[in-house]
Scaffold this motif. Structure first.
Motif, short mmCIF file in Angstrom:
data_model
loop_
_atom_site.label_atom_id
_atom_site.label_comp_id
_atom_site.label_asym_id
_atom_site.label_seq_id
_atom_site.Cartn_x
_atom_site.Cartn_y
_atom_site.Cartn_z
N ASN A 70 0.83 -1.21 0.00
CA ASN A 70 0.00 0.00 0.00
C ASN A 70 0.86 1.26 0.00
O ASN A 70 0.53 2.23 -0.67
CB ASN A 70 -0.94 0.01 1.21
N VAL A 71 1.94 1.24 0.74
CA VAL A 71 2.82 2.42 0.81
C VAL A 71 3.40 2.75 -0.56
O VAL A 71 3.51 3.92 -0.94
CB VAL A 71 3.94 2.20 1.85
N LEU A 88 11.42 -3.73 -2.18
CA LEU A 88 10.20 -3.13 -1.63
C LEU A 88 10.30 -3.07 -0.11
O LEU A 88 10.02 -2.03 0.50
CB LEU A 88 8.98 -3.96 -2.05
N ARG A 89 10.71 -4.17 0.49
CA ARG A 89 10.85 -4.22 1.95
C ARG A 89 11.93 -3.25 2.43
O ARG A 89 11.73 -2.53 3.42
CB ARG A 89 11.19 -5.64 2.39
N ALA A 90 13.07 -3.19 1.72
CA ALA A 90 14.16 -2.30 2.12
C ALA A 90 13.73 -0.83 2.05
O ALA A 90 14.05 -0.03 2.94
CB ALA A 90 15.38 -2.54 1.23
N GLU A 91 13.00 -0.48 0.99
CA GLU A 91 12.54 0.90 0.84
C GLU A 91 11.50 1.24 1.91
O GLU A 91 11.46 2.35 2.42
CB GLU A 91 11.97 1.13 -0.56
N PHE A 92 10.66 0.25 2.25
CA PHE A 92 9.67 0.48 3.30
C PHE A 92 10.37 0.74 4.63
O PHE A 92 10.01 1.68 5.36
CB PHE A 92 8.74 -0.73 3.44
N VAL A 93 11.36 -0.09 4.97
CA VAL A 93 12.09 0.07 6.23
C VAL A 93 12.73 1.45 6.30
O VAL A 93 12.70 2.12 7.34
CB VAL A 93 13.15 -1.05 6.40
N ALA A 94 13.27 1.93 5.19
CA ALA A 94 13.93 3.24 5.16
C ALA A 94 12.93 4.35 5.45
O ALA A 94 13.23 5.30 6.20
CB ALA A 94 14.59 3.45 3.80
N VAL A 95 11.73 4.27 4.87
CA VAL A 95 10.72 5.29 5.09
C VAL A 95 10.19 5.22 6.53
O VAL A 95 10.04 6.25 7.20
CB VAL A 95 9.54 5.14 4.09
N ALA A 96 9.93 4.00 7.00
CA ALA A 96 9.37 3.83 8.35
C ALA A 96 10.34 4.31 9.43
O ALA A 96 9.92 4.87 10.45
CB ALA A 96 9.00 2.37 8.58
N GLU A 97 11.63 4.11 9.20
CA GLU A 97 12.63 4.52 10.20
C GLU A 97 12.65 6.03 10.38
O GLU A 97 12.98 6.53 11.45
CB GLU A 97 14.02 4.02 9.79
N ARG A 98 12.30 6.77 9.33
CA ARG A 98 12.30 8.24 9.42
C ARG A 98 11.22 8.74 10.37
O ARG A 98 11.32 9.84 10.90
CB ARG A 98 12.08 8.85 8.04
N THR A 99 10.19 7.95 10.59
CA THR A 99 9.09 8.37 11.47
C THR A 99 9.09 7.64 12.80
O THR A 99 8.47 8.10 13.75
CB THR A 99 7.74 8.09 10.78
N GLY A 100 9.74 6.51 12.85
CA GLY A 100 9.70 5.70 14.06
C GLY A 100 8.46 4.83 14.14
O GLY A 100 8.19 4.21 15.18
N LEU A 123 2.79 7.10 5.71
CA LEU A 123 4.02 6.57 5.12
C LEU A 123 3.97 6.65 3.60
O LEU A 123 5.00 6.93 2.95
CB LEU A 123 4.25 5.12 5.57
N ARG A 124 2.80 6.42 3.02
CA ARG A 124 2.68 6.52 1.57
C ARG A 124 2.95 7.95 1.11
O ARG A 124 3.64 8.17 0.11
CB ARG A 124 1.29 6.07 1.10
N ALA A 125 2.44 8.92 1.86
CA ALA A 125 2.69 10.32 1.53
C ALA A 125 4.18 10.64 1.63
O ALA A 125 4.75 11.31 0.76
CB ALA A 125 1.88 11.24 2.45
N LEU A 126 4.82 10.14 2.69
CA LEU A 126 6.25 10.40 2.88
C LEU A 126 7.08 9.72 1.79
O LEU A 126 8.08 10.27 1.32
CB LEU A 126 6.70 9.92 4.26
#
Length: 204
Positions: A70-71, A88-100, A123-126
């Protein structure tokens, strides 16, 4: 890195103004400035290209897909035409880490609580480069517990350098979260002040 809030009665123009900012509506007067420069958006995609995204009350997620899917919906990393799951998983982890945000990338979105689904939208917006996130009545459909969780999300976003435009009927929520409050009445700007200088009575 701040949280400006927009308040006013039903019909005051809050959602209309946010839709002009996010490219859903076109203004017939006035001027929109982005980073100090005049801007004119004819679609939400154009606004998103300038870093502006909206999290609406009605979430636009695909329940059958995972959090990560979805992100990056419509922007999935591909290799030889196939979705690259590892990337996909690596890019998700990178985005999620920016927000905690602590979300399982492989969890199905359909079974998640509303507060976590809102995190997926954020997260999708970010992931699409948003620096200004408009939240229109984000806690209207949430329990008190989930509303508190979302308040933490708003603070996390501001602390990580994003701006969150909060539109809310809940004045206590506005005073708790916002740095500044802008009051609209009948489509007109009444005043903008520091939230610390306002009370629920003064806003009313």
């Amino acid at each position: 890195g701040s949280v400006p809030a927009l308040v006013g009665e039903n019909g005051a123009g809050k959602s209309t103004l946010s839709k002009i900012i996010s490219g859903i509506y076109t203004a017939d007067a006035g001027q929109l400035l982005v980073d100090g420069n005049p801007a004119h958006f004819s679609s939400p995609r154009e606004a998103l290209d300038r870093g502006i995204a909206t999290i609406a009350q009605e979430l636009a997620l695909v329940p059958e897909l995972t959090v990560a899917e979805n992100v990056f919906l419509g922007r999935e990393p591909r290799t030889a035409g196939w979705i690259d799951r590892k990337k996909l998983r690596a890019e998700f982890v990178a985005v999620a880490e920016r927000t905690g945000f602590d979300l399982d990338p492989d969890a199905g979105v359909g079974g998640m609580r509303t507060a976590d689904q809102q995190k997926v939208e954020i997260l999708r917006a970010l992931a699409r480069g948003a620096s200004l996130i408009i939240m229109d009545e984000p806690t209207a459909a949430l329990s008190n517990h989930d509303a508190e969780l979302l308040h933490g999300v708003v603070r996390q976003l501001a602390n990580s350098g994003h701006t969150v435009l909060l539109i809310s009927h809940f004045l206590a929520e506005v005073l708790e979260l916002a740095d500044t409050v802008t009051i609209l009445r009948d489509g007109r700007h009444i005043r903008t002040a520091k939230a610390a200088e306002e009370t629920e009575s003064s806003l009313i």
